[in-house]
Scaffold this motif. Structure first.
Motif, PDB file in Angstrom:
ATOM      1  N   TYR A   1       0.836  -1.204   0.000  1.00 41.84           N
ATOM      2  CA  TYR A   1       0.000   0.000   0.000  1.00 41.84           C
ATOM      3  C   TYR A   1       0.874   1.259   0.000  1.00 41.84           C
ATOM      4  CZ  TYR A   1      -4.510  -2.311   0.669  1.00 41.84           C
ATOM      5  OH  TYR A   1      -5.646  -3.043   0.473  1.00 41.84           O
ATOM      6  N   ARG A   2       1.986   1.175   0.688  1.00 39.60           N
ATOM      7  CA  ARG A   2       2.894   2.324   0.767  1.00 39.60           C
ATOM      8  C   ARG A   2       3.433   2.693  -0.610  1.00 39.60           C
ATOM      9  NH1 ARG A   2       3.498   6.183   4.554  1.00 39.60           N
ATOM     10  NH2 ARG A   2       5.638   6.852   4.863  1.00 39.60           N
ATOM     11  N   ARG A   3       3.771   1.679  -1.402  1.00 41.76           N
ATOM     12  CA  ARG A   3       4.389   1.913  -2.713  1.00 41.76           C
ATOM     13  C   ARG A   3       3.367   2.046  -3.839  1.00 41.76           C
ATOM     14  NH1 ARG A   3       8.084  -1.784  -0.203  1.00 41.76           N
ATOM     15  NH2 ARG A   3      10.176  -0.873  -0.044  1.00 41.76           N
ATOM     16  N   SER A   4       2.109   1.910  -3.543  1.00 43.95           N
ATOM     17  CA  SER A   4       1.097   2.017  -4.598  1.00 43.95           C
ATOM     18  C   SER A   4       1.064   3.431  -5.155  1.00 43.95           C
ATOM     19  CB  SER A   4      -0.285   1.638  -4.049  1.00 43.95           C
ATOM     20  OG  SER A   4      -0.729   2.591  -3.103  1.00 43.95           O
TER      21      SER A   4
ATOM     22  N   ARG B   1      -2.278  15.505  10.459  1.00 43.84           N
ATOM     23  CA  ARG B   1      -0.907  15.499   9.951  1.00 43.84           C
ATOM     24  C   ARG B   1      -0.332  14.087   9.908  1.00 43.84           C
ATOM     25  NH1 ARG B   1      -0.720  17.636  15.025  1.00 43.84           N
ATOM     26  NH2 ARG B   1       0.564  16.588  16.617  1.00 43.84           N
ATOM     27  N   VAL B   2      -0.810  13.218  10.795  1.00 40.11           N
ATOM     28  CA  VAL B   2      -0.384  11.820  10.787  1.00 40.11           C
ATOM     29  C   VAL B   2      -1.063  11.075   9.653  1.00 40.11           C
ATOM     30  CG1 VAL B   2      -0.279   9.685  12.109  1.00 40.11           C
ATOM     31  CG2 VAL B   2       0.037  11.883  13.262  1.00 40.11           C
ATOM     32  N   LEU B   3      -2.332  11.341   9.431  1.00 39.94           N
ATOM     33  CA  LEU B   3      -3.054  10.712   8.316  1.00 39.94           C
ATOM     34  C   LEU B   3      -2.388  11.021   6.987  1.00 39.94           C
ATOM     35  CD1 LEU B   3      -6.730  11.534   9.361  1.00 39.94           C
ATOM     36  CD2 LEU B   3      -5.656   9.275   9.408  1.00 39.94           C
ATOM     37  N   VAL B   4      -1.908  12.242   6.836  1.00 39.44           N
ATOM     38  CA  VAL B   4      -1.352  12.685   5.557  1.00 39.44           C
ATOM     39  C   VAL B   4       0.076  12.182   5.359  1.00 39.44           C
ATOM     40  CG1 VAL B   4      -0.660  14.721   4.230  1.00 39.44           C
ATOM     41  CG2 VAL B   4      -2.836  14.705   5.464  1.00 39.44           C
ATOM     42  N   ALA B   5       0.870  12.170   6.421  1.00 42.90           N
ATOM     43  CA  ALA B   5       2.300  11.855   6.260  1.00 42.90           C
ATOM     44  C   ALA B   5       2.764  10.855   7.308  1.00 42.90           C
ATOM     45  CB  ALA B   5       3.122  13.139   6.347  1.00 42.90           C
ATOM     46  N   PHE B   6       2.066   9.747   7.412  1.00 45.54           N
ATOM     47  CA  PHE B   6       2.411   8.745   8.412  1.00 45.54           C
ATOM     48  C   PHE B   6       3.719   8.035   8.063  1.00 45.54           C
ATOM     49  CE2 PHE B   6       2.351   4.321   9.868  1.00 45.54           C
ATOM     50  CZ  PHE B   6       2.259   4.522  11.240  1.00 45.54           C
ATOM     51  N   GLN B   7       4.533   7.775   9.108  1.00 46.20           N
ATOM     52  CA  GLN B   7       5.762   7.009   8.960  1.00 46.20           C
ATOM     53  C   GLN B   7       5.716   5.829   9.921  1.00 46.20           C
ATOM     54  OE1 GLN B   7       8.244   7.427   6.828  1.00 46.20           O
ATOM     55  NE2 GLN B   7       7.432   9.285   5.910  1.00 46.20           N
ATOM     56  N   PRO B   8       5.929   4.610   9.443  1.00 44.37           N
ATOM     57  CA  PRO B   8       5.889   3.452  10.333  1.00 44.37           C
ATOM     58  C   PRO B   8       7.070   3.442  11.294  1.00 44.37           C
ATOM     59  CG  PRO B   8       6.667   2.802   8.165  1.00 44.37           C
ATOM     60  CD  PRO B   8       6.254   4.244   8.051  1.00 44.37           C
TER      61      PRO B   8
ATOM     62  N   GLU C   1      -4.387   0.505   5.709  1.00 43.28           N
ATOM     63  CA  GLU C   1      -4.717   0.744   4.301  1.00 43.28           C
ATOM     64  C   GLU C   1      -4.948   2.217   4.001  1.00 43.28           C
ATOM     65  OE1 GLU C   1      -6.787  -3.662   3.697  1.00 43.28           O
ATOM     66  OE2 GLU C   1      -8.002  -1.855   3.490  1.00 43.28           O
ATOM     67  N   PHE C   2      -5.305   3.017   5.016  1.00 38.13           N
ATOM     68  CA  PHE C   2      -5.405   4.460   4.752  1.00 38.13           C
ATOM     69  C   PHE C   2      -4.210   5.235   5.311  1.00 38.13           C
ATOM     70  CE2 PHE C   2      -8.124   4.270   8.669  1.00 38.13           C
ATOM     71  CZ  PHE C   2      -7.394   5.111   9.482  1.00 38.13           C
ATOM     72  N   LEU C   3      -3.435   4.618   6.203  1.00 38.87           N
ATOM     73  CA  LEU C   3      -2.236   5.293   6.698  1.00 38.87           C
ATOM     74  C   LEU C   3      -1.061   5.147   5.735  1.00 38.87           C
ATOM     75  CD1 LEU C   3      -2.160   4.418  10.514  1.00 38.87           C
ATOM     76  CD2 LEU C   3      -2.585   6.655   9.487  1.00 38.87           C
ATOM     77  N   ALA C   4      -0.905   3.968   5.151  1.00 43.02           N
ATOM     78  CA  ALA C   4       0.283   3.681   4.339  1.00 43.02           C
ATOM     79  C   ALA C   4       0.343   4.467   3.032  1.00 43.02           C
ATOM     80  CB  ALA C   4       0.363   2.180   4.053  1.00 43.02           C
ATOM     81  N   PRO C   5      -0.733   4.550   2.242  1.00 44.54           N
ATOM     82  CA  PRO C   5      -0.619   5.186   0.916  1.00 44.54           C
ATOM     83  C   PRO C   5      -0.310   6.675   0.999  1.00 44.54           C
ATOM     84  CG  PRO C   5      -2.642   3.889   1.110  1.00 44.54           C
ATOM     85  CD  PRO C   5      -2.089   4.024   2.480  1.00 44.54           C
ATOM     86  N   LYS C   6       0.364   7.149  -0.032  1.00 38.31           N
ATOM     87  CA  LYS C   6       0.624   8.580  -0.150  1.00 38.31           C
ATOM     88  C   LYS C   6      -0.458   9.272  -0.967  1.00 38.31           C
ATOM     89  CE  LYS C   6       5.609   7.811   0.194  1.00 38.31           C
ATOM     90  NZ  LYS C   6       6.925   7.911  -0.479  1.00 38.31           N
ATOM     91  N   VAL C   7      -1.116   8.498  -1.841  1.00 42.62           N
ATOM     92  CA  VAL C   7      -2.198   9.030  -2.666  1.00 42.62           C
ATOM     93  C   VAL C   7      -3.416   8.134  -2.458  1.00 42.62           C
ATOM     94  CG1 VAL C   7      -2.974   9.610  -4.993  1.00 42.62           C
ATOM     95  CG2 VAL C   7      -0.557   9.874  -4.378  1.00 42.62           C
ATOM     96  N   ILE C   8      -4.545   8.743  -2.150  1.00 41.44           N
ATOM     97  CA  ILE C   8      -5.745   7.978  -1.829  1.00 41.44           C
ATOM     98  C   ILE C   8      -6.977   8.688  -2.376  1.00 41.44           C
ATOM     99  CG2 ILE C   8      -6.257   9.057   0.394  1.00 41.44           C
ATOM    100  CD1 ILE C   8      -6.693   6.229   1.519  1.00 41.44           C
ATOM    101  N   ARG C   9      -7.963   7.900  -2.785  1.00 43.26           N
ATOM    102  CA  ARG C   9      -9.245   8.464  -3.239  1.00 43.26           C
ATOM    103  C   ARG C   9     -10.380   7.650  -2.638  1.00 43.26           C
ATOM    104  NH1 ARG C   9      -8.106   8.936  -9.704  1.00 43.26           N
ATOM    105  NH2 ARG C   9      -6.084   9.965  -9.562  1.00 43.26           N
ATOM    106  N   PHE C  10     -11.372   8.341  -2.105  1.00 46.54           N
ATOM    107  CA  PHE C  10     -12.537   7.694  -1.538  1.00 46.54           C
ATOM    108  C   PHE C  10     -13.655   7.691  -2.574  1.00 46.54           C
ATOM    109  CE2 PHE C  10     -10.104   9.119   2.086  1.00 46.54           C
ATOM    110  CZ  PHE C  10     -10.220   8.076   2.988  1.00 46.54           C
TER     111      PHE C  10
END
Length: 825
Positions: free
Chosen positions: A438-441, A518-525, A474-483
């Motif tokens: 998901y992160r690399r998608s 800010r965590v939702l947008v740019a989360f780091q594991p 699934e919503f934290l990992a991606p950098k680009v997301i659409r609902f």
């Protein structure tokens, strides 16, 4: 149509190039059925719409439409040619002058032939000849200009092609009259002559002409015309690389990439067999096809190594493993273009090649709530998804693939059908890799199946999707997301490419999840803020109990075996054990609820983290400084320094075989007495006395053994303060590599939020660190009640309610000097 024999075809090629007229019939050998009137000149317009033909019998020019074969009105003429830019059709009359045929096209000056053995340049604007050239041999019958308008080639009845070399000033126009020009500017010029047949030099001259014309057409993006001329060059000069280079360029421009690669390969072969330093230098600029393919393959392997094992081809609708993905890539225009770019540019930066490969293999991930009749791997394997009967989960799958294709992506991934659920090894690897996928998608699409079209803000928060455990990564990992709503239209009609940039949607998601925007947008594991991350999923559910723990592996950057059937307590215990062991962070031990069978210091259920960490009072910096000043003039300074050094050298907590080795400040319990709680109530309250502490009130549903100094028990009970290195006011060594993760909120009420900086403490008086530590240890803290077991280990008890304790006297440092590392089951 009448054809020229092969023996005379070469001069036909030469004299038809670059706007020349053609020699009279005595030069040609005719084969086939003759036309009415021998055609002296046939030449196609650049648009392939018209051809021009001049005949000897009636001295007429006819413009023929190439598609309809209809002809225009004839024009009287002896010779005909196009201007070098193909803009004007010109004719030569018996008056030895050129005039423009009435055709509405622009043009430039043309070289013309005269019946007095002269070749002249005539300007079309006023039909004035400004330079004439004299040939000493027979009269010139036909003439053409080179494509750069700087050289003249002419032919006559003696089968000689003349390459005219004019002085530098020969083409300089003067204001003299035509008559004066013929008197004063008639130049005797030595010409290079070649025999028409069978001299090989003719091919070289002809090849140069066709090559020049091909280059000119390439500059005008006339790919097919340039290809025809390039093909003629290869026929005339089969051992030269030039024709194949031109052919490659024309094919590349025409987007016939497979043929372009083949032409380039032949070009390289010609360069390899050629001699000369210049050719060698030219060859060094190019890369062998096998080398280029190897470069691409290595980058493809790197790209696919971090991608899902299987992906859906959004163009074909087929499920592809990695081998099929590579095969599909090699069939694409993108691959052939990349291959050609590498072959043509030996110095092409590797980053650009990697970017091109990555762009093709970009994939789209789906985040959704599983429904009934979801298609599995065996349902779609070897089938075209788009052709399967649209029912149940297949409708969702087909719609998702179409959306990904419409967005410009070749590949898509869905957890229902892209993982072999029956293969334990693959399933384990997939679940451990899920977060990184998901992160690399390139894009993650969140499908809200229960959100109807045109829903208002708030529908996302109420969706069942927002209650599931797996959706958090699934919503934290991606950098680009659409609902997407139920009909696959954008949520809130927001057509922006990335909903993580939508303030309105992120605000709603923050309210629904309790995760800062800010965590939702740019989360780091990573391990940072472990307790807070555990709280994020504390109210969520998963179909398989163990999945609530497995879904957190990626969030913490942990890879552990996936052991379905081990039970939820064991799965959560292994996760928490790894967090504490790797980070030294004890905040995951801060919970309220039932203890786990894995270890009594860990909760049995993730829901034990639902309540925020206990809110303990903390001192402001002014209050700390005041307390430090009061301690500095007591006998506590020396003991404080000793205690500080002892705690600094304490090891971090460690887990091994479900046993926790926990560094603690220990306060032995001397009395336990029930203070309230009728038998009908589930819980009771006990008053607990311990050395060095104020009396502690403990509420629990457990039955505690009551004892006192007068009536002691054989079992040992301890109230302990787990050692937290943050009290040393030093950077957390376990979090240094995770500083890019989610920072604590601005309004955090944690104890460490008010800590001073390093420089501030370093500049203070001696022993300040030790005294500051004593002041903090004197504040209320969260305590564990431990009961000793038969083997000497301890177990945590009474964990169903918070236990808060406080030292009696902060200046009594000796009361806090019992520091041990306890082994807890």
């Amino acid at each position: 149509m009448t054809r020229l024999s092969s023996s005379s075809r070469c001069i036909r090629r030469l004299l038809s190039v670059g706007n020349s007229a053609i020699v009279p019939a005595s030069t040609w050998k005719q084969s086939g059925q003759p036309l009415k009137g021998f055609p002296l000149r046939v030449h196609h317009l650049i648009s392939h719409r018209f051809s021009a033909q001049a005949q000897v019998s009636d001295s007429k020019i006819i413009l023929i439409n190439a598609k309809s074969t209809s002809a225009t009105s004839p024009y009287t003429s002896h010779n005909v040619t196009w201007t070098p830019d193909h803009g004007k059709l010109l004719e030569c009359t018996f008056a030895s002058t050129w005039k423009q045929v009435a055709h509405p096209l622009a043009g430039t000056p043309i070289a013309s032939t005269f019946f007095d053995s002269k070749v002249g340049f005539r300007r079309l604007s006023d039909r004035r000849t400004f330079t004439a050239f004299q040939r000493s041999a027979l009269s010139t019958s036909c003439v053409t200009l080179s494509m750069d308008n700087k050289r003249i080639l002419s032919g006559c009845r003696d089968k000689i092609i003349s390459d005219w070399a004019a002085p530098d000033d020969a083409l300089t126009e003067t204001p003299a009259s035509m008559a004066q020009v013929f008197d004063s500017k008639i130049l005797e010029i030595d010409t290079k002559t070649v025999t028409v047949q069978p001299s090989p030099i003719l091919n070289s001259v002809s090849g140069t002409i066709f090559a020049n014309r091909s280059k000119a057409k390439l500059q005008q993006f006339l790919w097919e015309d340039a290809l025809l001329d390039a093909q003629k060059v290869t026929e005339l000069e089969p051992s030269s690389h030039v024709g194949y280079q031109l052919k490659h360029t024309a094919l590349h421009g025409a987007r016939r990439y497979r043929e372009a690669v083949q032409a380039f390969q032949i070009m390289l072969a010609r360069l390899d067999s050629a001699r000369g330093m210049q050719i060698r230098k030219l060859r060094d600029k190019y890369v062998n096809p096998s080398r280029a393919e190897s470069i691409i393959q290595k980058l493809v392997d790197v790209q696919l190594h971090t991608a899902p094992l299987r992906l859906l081809n959004t163009n074909t609708g087929l499920l592809c493993d990695r081998e099929a993905q590579i095969s599909a890539f090699k069939m694409t225009t993108e691959y052939k273009q990349l291959l050609l770019s590498i072959m043509k540019h030996a110095d092409l930066p590797m980053e650009r090649i990697a970017d091109a490969v990555a762009t093709y293999f970009h994939y789209v991930m789906l985040s959704h709530r599983w429904g009934e009749n979801e298609p599995l791997l065996h349902d779609i394997k070897d089938n075209v998804v788009y052709k399967l009967k649209a029912a149940g989960g297949l409708v969702k799958l087909q719609s998702f693939c179409k959306l990904a294709r419409h967005a410009g992506y070749h590949w898509a991934w869905v957890d229902t059908c892209c993982i072999d659920q029956s293969n334990n090894v693959e399933l384990q690897n997939s679940l451990n890799s899920m977060f990184s996928w998901y992160r690399r998608s390139a894009l993650t699409v969140v499908y809200l199946s229960d959100v109807p079209p045109s829903s208002k803000s708030g529908a996302l928060a109420k969706s069942v999707w927002n209650t599931r455990g797996w959706t958090v990564p699934e919503f934290l990992a991606p950098k680009v997301i659409r609902f997407c709503q139920q009909d696959w239209t954008p949520y809130l009609d927001d057509h922006s490419p990335n909903h993580k940039e939508s303030v309105q949607i992120m605000d709603e998601l923050e309210d629904a999840t309790g995760i800062y925007e800010r965590v939702l947008v740019a989360f780091q594991p990573g391990m940072r803020d472990a307790r807070q991350k555990l709280q994020w999923v504390s109210t969520r559910a998963t179909t398989i109990p163990e999945d609530i723990a497995y879904s957190l592996f990626g969030i913490f950057g942990i890879h552990l075996p996936i052991l379905y059937g081990e039970n939820a307590q064991n799965a959560l215990g292994r996760l928490l054990q790894e967090i504490v062991a790797r980070s030294g962070d004890i905040t995951p031990l801060d919970w309220v609820g039932q203890p786990s069978e894995f270890n009594s210091c860990l909760p049995a259920h993730i829901s034990s983290y639902a309540a925020p960490p206990r809110a303990l009072p903390y001192l402001s910096e002014d209050q700390i400084q005041t307390a430090v000043s009061s301690l500095r003039h007591t006998a506590a300074v020396e003991k404080a320094s000793k205690l500080h050094d002892q705690l600094v050298n304490m090891s971090a907590p460690r887990f091994a075989n479900c046993r926790l080795r926990l560094p603690c400040i220990v306060f032995p319990v001397t009395e336990v007495r029930r203070s309230s709680g009728p038998d009908q109530e589930a819980s009771s309250t006990y008053t607990v006395k311990a050395d060095g502490l104020d009396d502690v009130s403990i509420t629990t549903e457990e039955n505690l053994i009551q004892f006192s100094r007068l009536r002691p028990t054989r079992r040992s009970f301890l109230l302990v303060r787990p050692w937290d290195r943050r009290l040393l006011e030093q950077p957390d060594f376990a979090d240094e590599e995770n500083l890019a993760g989610c920072p604590p909120p601005d309004d955090s009420d944690e104890v460490v939020s008010d800590l001073p900086g390093e420089e501030e403490i370093a500049d203070s008086e001696p022993n300040s660190r030790a005294l500051r530590l004593i002041v903090r240890l004197g504040q209320p803290f969260g305590a564990f009640l431990l009961a000793q077991q038969q083997g000497g280990e301890y177990k945590r008890i009474a964990s169903d309610y918070d236990i808060t304790a406080e030292v009696k006297n902060v200046s009594s440092v000796h009361a806090m000097m019992d520091i041990r590392t306890l082994e807890i089951l």
